[in-house]
Scaffold this motif. Structure first.
Motif: not given
Lengths: 440, 190
Positions: A386-391, A393-399, A407-416
């Motif tokens: 489930s990747p999604t872009w920052s407005p 386009g420099r950062v991606i959030l994902f599950s 902990n089950g599912s978590e949200v993480w972020s990573v730079d492009l």
């Protein structure tokens, strides 16, 4: 000497660019395309104030700005305890030598001024400490209770001044809040600020809901719900709470996303077991079928110019990423690496496609050029999806779901660039994040 | 549990797993049923069973009430689910056997309907798995229809990977979660 040895590698690497060669002043500028080798050291003293109420506001605003900038990975917010100069008026030049000593590259000096019970001014100057030059001066007029968004807007202004690109701090994340073990999990639509603050539920939680996505230009969400045991897609206006079932389709409708203008939806519908991609005009509610292949065709995502669509199909036996024109013509495969590809999402900048690749029992988030070239994996775990872009386009959030994790599912972020991998605070287990556009 | 000792001929047709003949119970020859052409090709080396069911019937007080939802599960072999290979939606010989028994039951209790649920394991992304679950549910529905069940008595729904029955993150757990459940209801499809 120490100062020069510190600045020099930054000059050579990525940080400082002499944008005006004729000018005697260096311009502090961050090239965010290169990845974060050495974060810019930024000093953000608490915003100046005269009354106690202003002082409290100033402390909160400055703390949010520091946290925003730090989370981006491009900045290191210096500890206020290390500051030598205490400015009393932001309309005078700072004593740059005092800031150079503590190795600040940039300084934000701000002020809170009450105009009336319902109106405060939040203003700041951004200084290039090395050049001794003001890079930006900004003033926001707002209500005191809107301090948090004002702080995010200030962070965006600082980010933009130093990187040359628009920020993403004044934005929100819609996501699925999860509770319970895998075999008895409840899912509920929720939203929070980009930094995890102010999480609220958007729906009651009695129905299974999945894959929320933001309109690119309004506070509207499209999502999938199993309301009445009938899996279909719904629109939700976040401001008014108005909810609407989209279309009375015979088969399951799912995998919805808005077109770049927000006037259409692209979605999948399953009929007799076969999932194909359709385009729905939100004004006329008419639908156009775009794919007719007997294979699975899902997870369609528009290019920001609206001309092309990237999607997931197993027409070539294994799931891969394909691209087609907006009318469904000229289908071509663009993923050719090892493994199975899915969940492609076009960057809002238009230059990259984020995707999920699974190989050897691992799932990771990757990016590729829009023609499929220069594929690069950014993350890998038991299950990243489930990747999604920052407005911008420099950062991606994902599950992320770690194998057997409690902990089950978590949200993480990573730079492009693959740097700055970090977990995003959520109230509990969370999945399917979707980033909003910048708030108006 | 209230037992119904009167077993109609139709009931006898679909009985399964009789252990030994009970002399008290009338034995009825099963009607000759021509098997419809299967929609999915069976592996070449596996022949369909000569007779679909044992033709004797025993009323066991421990068995579920004939015609009940429990009975449907019992007749399906315990749990009305069939299982699939990784990213597959074709029916194994074993799955077809289970589905034939389900079809027989559905063809007897014609006031029943079923929601056929398609499920996937977590080793795939959410939307792809929704599509995969739709394929699995449709495979099962098509087979039941080929066995004489009216299509308007069957509705399909895909849950993708959202309703796992086994929480283990292992090959065994994933295999259990790749299934289709025939969720029978007494009455019309809601």
């Amino acid at each position: 000497m120490t100062r020069i040895t510190r600045i020099l590698p930054m000059l050579l690497g990525w940080l400082l660019l002499l944008t005006f060669s004729t000018s005697a002043h260096a311009q502090l500028e961050i090239d965010i395309t290169k990845g974060n080798l050495d974060p810019v050291q930024i000093a953000v003293p608490d915003f100046l104030a005269t009354t106690q109420a202003e002082r409290e506001l100033g402390e909160k605003v400055s703390a949010v700005i520091r946290a925003d900038l730090e989370r981006s990975g491009l900045f290191k917010a210096l500890d206020p305890a290390s500051f030598l100069e205490t400015q009393t008026n932001i309309d005078y030049k700072p004593t740059f030598a005092d800031w150079r000593v503590i190795k600040a590259d940039a300084l934000v000096s701000g002020r809170i001024k009450t105009e009336s019970d319902s109106r405060v001014l939040v203003e700041f100057r951004l200084w290039d400490v090395f050049a001794g030059q003001q890079l930006k001066g900004v003033r926001f007029a707002t209500t005191p209770d809107n301090w948090r968004r004002t702080a995010h807007k200030a962070s965006d202004a600082i980010y933009e001044a130093l990187t040359g690109e628009s920020g993403y701090f004044d934005s929100r994340i819609v996501f699925i809040d999860e509770k319970g073990p895998k075999i008895n999990r409840t899912k509920r639509l929720a939203i929070m600020d980009q930094d995890g603050d102010s999480p609220v539920y958007l729906l009651g939680g009695s129905d299974l809901v999945l894959t929320p996505r933001f309109s690119p230009n309004s506070q509207t969400i499209v999502y999938m719900s199993y309301e009445n045991d009938n899996p279909h897609i719904y629109l939700l206006d976040i401001e008014t709470g108005r909810r609407e079932l989209l279309g009375d389709f015979p088969g399951m409708t799912f995998a919805p996303r808005f077109s770049p203008k927000g006037d259409k939806l692209i979605l999948s519908m399953a009929r007799r077991g076969n999932s194909d991609i359709y385009l729905m005009d939100l004004r006329t509610r008419s639908t156009t079928r775009l794919t007719t292949d007997p294979a699975i065709d899902v997870s369609a995502s528009f290019a920001p110019d609206g001309r092309k669509i990237v999607f997931n199909s197993d027409r070539g036996s294994s799931p891969q990423i394909y691209q087609m024109d907006a009318d469904g013509k000229n289908v071509k495969r663009i993923s050719f690496g090892k493994g199975r590809y899915s969940a492609p999402v076009w960057s809002p900048r238009g230059d990259k496609i984020a995707f999920v690749r699974s190989q050897k029992g691992k799932f990771g988030i990757g990016v590729m050029d829009v023609d499929g070239k220069n594929e690069r994996m950014l993350t890998e775990s038991y299950l990243d999806e489930s990747p999604t872009w920052s407005p911008n386009g420099r950062v991606i959030l994902f599950s992320r779901d770690n194998r057997g994790s409690k902990n089950g599912s978590e949200v993480w972020s990573v730079d492009l660039t693959g740097q700055n991998l970090r977990r995003v605070e959520t109230p509990g287990q969370a999945s399917d994040p979707a980033w909003s556009p910048l708030l108006p | 549990m209230k037992r119904i000792l009167i077993a109609g001929a139709a009931l006898l047709v679909l009985s399964a797993c009789a252990t030994k003949p009970d002399p008290e119970v009338e034995v009825v020859e099963r009607p000759v049923v021509e098997e419809p052409r299967p929609v999915f090709e069976a592996p070449k080396d596996v022949l369909p069973p000569v007779a679909q069911q044992p033709d004797t019937f025993e009323v066991d007080p421990n068995l579920p009430t004939p015609g009940s939802i429990d009975d449907f599960a019992y007749q399906s072999g315990g749990e009305p689910r069939v299982f699939f290979g990784y990213d597959q939606y074709d029916l194994s010989a074993e799955a077809r056997d289970v589905l034939r028994r389900q079809a027989n039951w559905l063809n007897v209790y014609t006031n029943s309907t079923a929601i056929v649920e398609g499920h996937a394991d977590e080793r795939g992304t959410r939307e792809y798995n929704l599509a995969l679950g739709a394929r699995r549910a449709d495979s099962v529905k098509a087979f039941l229809v080929s066995q004489g069940v009216a299509p308007n008595r069957l509705r399909t729904i895909s849950y993708g990977k959202e309703r796992p029955i086994d929480g283990r993150p292992s090959a065994d757990g994933w295999a259990r979660n790749r299934n289709s459940l025939t969720n029978v209801r007494l009455g019309s499809i809601s």
